[in-house]
Motif scaffolding. Structure first.
Motif, short mmCIF file in Angstrom:
data_model
loop_
_atom_site.label_atom_id
_atom_site.label_comp_id
_atom_site.label_asym_id
_atom_site.label_seq_id
_atom_site.Cartn_x
_atom_site.Cartn_y
_atom_site.Cartn_z
N ASN A 29 0.83 -1.21 0.00
CA ASN A 29 0.00 0.00 0.00
C ASN A 29 0.86 1.26 0.00
O ASN A 29 1.04 1.92 1.03
N VAL A 30 1.41 1.60 -1.16
CA VAL A 30 2.21 2.82 -1.29
C VAL A 30 1.25 4.00 -1.43
O VAL A 30 0.56 4.14 -2.43
N THR A 31 1.22 4.85 -0.40
CA THR A 31 0.24 5.94 -0.39
C THR A 31 0.85 7.30 -0.71
O THR A 31 0.15 8.18 -1.21
N THR A 32 2.16 7.47 -0.44
CA THR A 32 2.74 8.81 -0.52
C THR A 32 4.17 8.74 -1.04
O THR A 32 4.93 7.84 -0.68
N VAL A 33 4.55 9.71 -1.89
CA VAL A 33 5.91 9.80 -2.42
C VAL A 33 6.41 11.24 -2.30
O VAL A 33 5.63 12.18 -2.16
N LEU A 34 7.73 11.38 -2.40
CA LEU A 34 8.36 12.70 -2.31
C LEU A 34 9.64 12.70 -3.11
O LEU A 34 10.45 11.78 -3.01
N ASP A 35 9.83 13.76 -3.90
CA ASP A 35 11.08 13.94 -4.64
C ASP A 35 11.28 15.43 -4.87
O ASP A 35 10.31 16.20 -4.91
N VAL A 36 12.54 15.83 -5.06
CA VAL A 36 12.83 17.25 -5.32
C VAL A 36 12.37 17.66 -6.72
O VAL A 36 12.21 18.85 -7.00
N ASP A 37 12.17 16.67 -7.60
CA ASP A 37 11.73 16.94 -8.97
C ASP A 37 10.27 16.53 -9.13
O ASP A 37 9.97 15.34 -9.27
N PRO A 38 9.34 17.47 -9.13
CA PRO A 38 7.91 17.14 -9.25
C PRO A 38 7.56 16.39 -10.53
O PRO A 38 6.54 15.69 -10.58
N ALA A 39 8.38 16.50 -11.56
CA ALA A 39 8.10 15.80 -12.82
C ALA A 39 8.08 14.28 -12.63
O ALA A 39 7.45 13.57 -13.41
N LYS A 40 8.75 13.81 -11.59
CA LYS A 40 8.81 12.36 -11.35
C LYS A 40 7.52 11.81 -10.75
O LYS A 40 7.35 10.59 -10.66
N TYR A 41 6.61 12.69 -10.37
CA TYR A 41 5.34 12.23 -9.80
C TYR A 41 4.37 11.71 -10.87
O TYR A 41 3.42 11.00 -10.55
N LYS A 42 4.59 12.08 -12.12
CA LYS A 42 3.59 11.81 -13.15
C LYS A 42 3.34 10.32 -13.38
O LYS A 42 2.28 9.94 -13.89
N GLU A 43 4.31 9.47 -13.00
CA GLU A 43 4.12 8.02 -13.19
C GLU A 43 3.24 7.39 -12.12
O GLU A 43 2.84 6.24 -12.27
N PHE A 44 2.95 8.14 -11.05
CA PHE A 44 2.28 7.53 -9.91
C PHE A 44 0.98 8.28 -9.58
O PHE A 44 0.87 9.50 -9.78
N THR A 45 0.03 7.54 -9.05
CA THR A 45 -1.26 8.12 -8.67
C THR A 45 -1.36 8.37 -7.17
O THR A 45 -2.38 8.90 -6.71
N CYS A 46 -0.34 8.00 -6.41
CA CYS A 46 -0.41 8.18 -4.96
C CYS A 46 -0.24 9.66 -4.59
O CYS A 46 0.12 10.50 -5.42
#
Length: 363
Positions: free
Chosen positions: A58-75
């Motif tokens: 259950n991966v609910t949350t992610v964090l990275d300095v580059d917001p562009a990397k969020y696009k692959e995930f729906t969490c």
């Protein structure tokens, strides 16, 4: 938050095994009910999220300095390490350098501030083991738990869940998280107390430098002596000179890609960490030290982002002879764990398949 309860506690009189071989303290089902967050969505972190999701966690949350990397995930995305830690039960970090781990860990919005009682932090970063030991002391003071867990085996293997993970920390915590680690990795090796997992990881990476430098020379000698490159590859991989680097770095050399999944800057960082360990324990590094300097020279020539197997390229340029070989354009590899050893399986090239040995009678 779920209550943390170690299930099926191992009897205290059992000897400490060098490898966790499946004696499970918590069921996969129980761990899959916990919320998971991942900090760092580079090549390792990205693959970790996907492997966790693929195996039902259950991966609910992610964090990275580059917001562009969020696009692959729906969490969900967190704004700070503190926010992420407060929102989940288990935190994975996968960061490139010791200073990045330190930056994420410290401060009023840092990871430590959110590591309250019962939370588990699993750090996949290849970093300074003494820094990790110090951080673990701070984590324990807050009632949280930490595991040091560097991974090894190459990015392509990581994407397929075929990598090995070295795991260090308190044994009950390692046992508690073992089912999760076994679900997302092919081989889990418990190395002992905090700090001991990073030492073999760093030294393994240094050893690949020695293999890579020698590999480039062997291929060049063979080619100039009139030996076909593919024949040279097959002869060495069938003989005593074979290695993981020969079987993976060799095809990348013949492709001319030199393994772009891992940068020279990160490899040289690992070399420096290994040098610090050797210096602390007063062990001369004659061969490893030579490899370290050869890699520094390659780094200065090609830059931080150059592929990690680029050192043979310097030999190619010096001699005006490339080491390309037809037939490897579509090559890739996977890893099969055979009796604890990482065995390379080749794909995309013409190769003779052999029967897998399952018992002594098959030999």
């Amino acid at each position: 938050m779920l209550a943390r309860k170690v299930l099926g506690m191992c009897p205290g009189n059992l000897p400490l095994p060098l490898r966790l071989s499946g004696y499970r303290q918590a069921s996969s089902l129980g761990l899959k009910e916990r919320s998971v967050g991942v900090i760092g969505l580079g090549m390792v972190g990205n693959a970790v999220v996907k492997n966790l999701q693929r195996t039902g966690y259950n991966v609910t949350t992610v964090l990275d300095v580059d917001p562009a990397k969020y696009k692959e995930f729906t969490c969900q995305t967190a704004k700070t390490p503190l926010e992420l830690a407060q929102s989940v039960d288990v935190i994975f970090t996968a960061l490139p350098m010791p200073q990045h781990v330190k930056s994420v860990f410290e401060g009023e919005n840092g990871l430590l501030a959110g590591l309250t009682e019962g939370k588990v932090w699993i750090d996949h970063s290849t970093t300074d083991y003494e820094q990790t030991e110090d951080m673990n002391e701070e984590v324990v003071k807050q009632g949280a738990k930490m595991l040091e867990a560097p991974v090894t085996g190459g990015l392509e293997a990581l994407k397929k869940g075929q990598m090995t993970v070295f795991m260090a920390g308190e044994k009950p915590i390692a046992d508690e998280m073992l089912p999760m680690m076994e679900d997302i990795y092919a081989n889990v090796i418990y190395t002992g107390k905090m700090g001991t997992a990073l030492i073999p990881k760093v030294l393994s990476n240094m050893l690949t430098c020695v293999h890579n430098l020698a590999m480039g020379e062997v291929f060049m000698i063979g080619k100039r002596s009139g030996v076909d490159m593919r024949t040279m590859f097959d002869c060495i991989r069938a003989s005593a000179g074979n290695s993981f680097v020969w079987e993976t770095g060799g095809p990348m050399l013949m492709q001319g890609t030199y393994d772009p999944s891992f940068s020279l800057a990160l490899q040289c960082k690992d070399n420096r960490l290994g040098y610090q360990i050797a210096t602390k324990h007063k062990v001369p590094m004659e061969i490893l030290g030579h490899a370290m300097q050869a890699y520094n020279r390659t780094l200065y020539a090609y830059g931080d982002d150059a592929p990690c197997y680029s050192s043979p390229k310097m030999l190619e340029e010096a001699l005006g002879e490339d080491l390309r070989c037809e037939g490897f354009e579509n090559w890739s590899y996977s890893i099969q764990n055979i009796d604890g050893s990482s065995v390379i399986r080749h794909h995309g090239i013409d190769i003779k398949r052999t029967k897998v040995v399952e018992n002594v009678e098959d030999i």
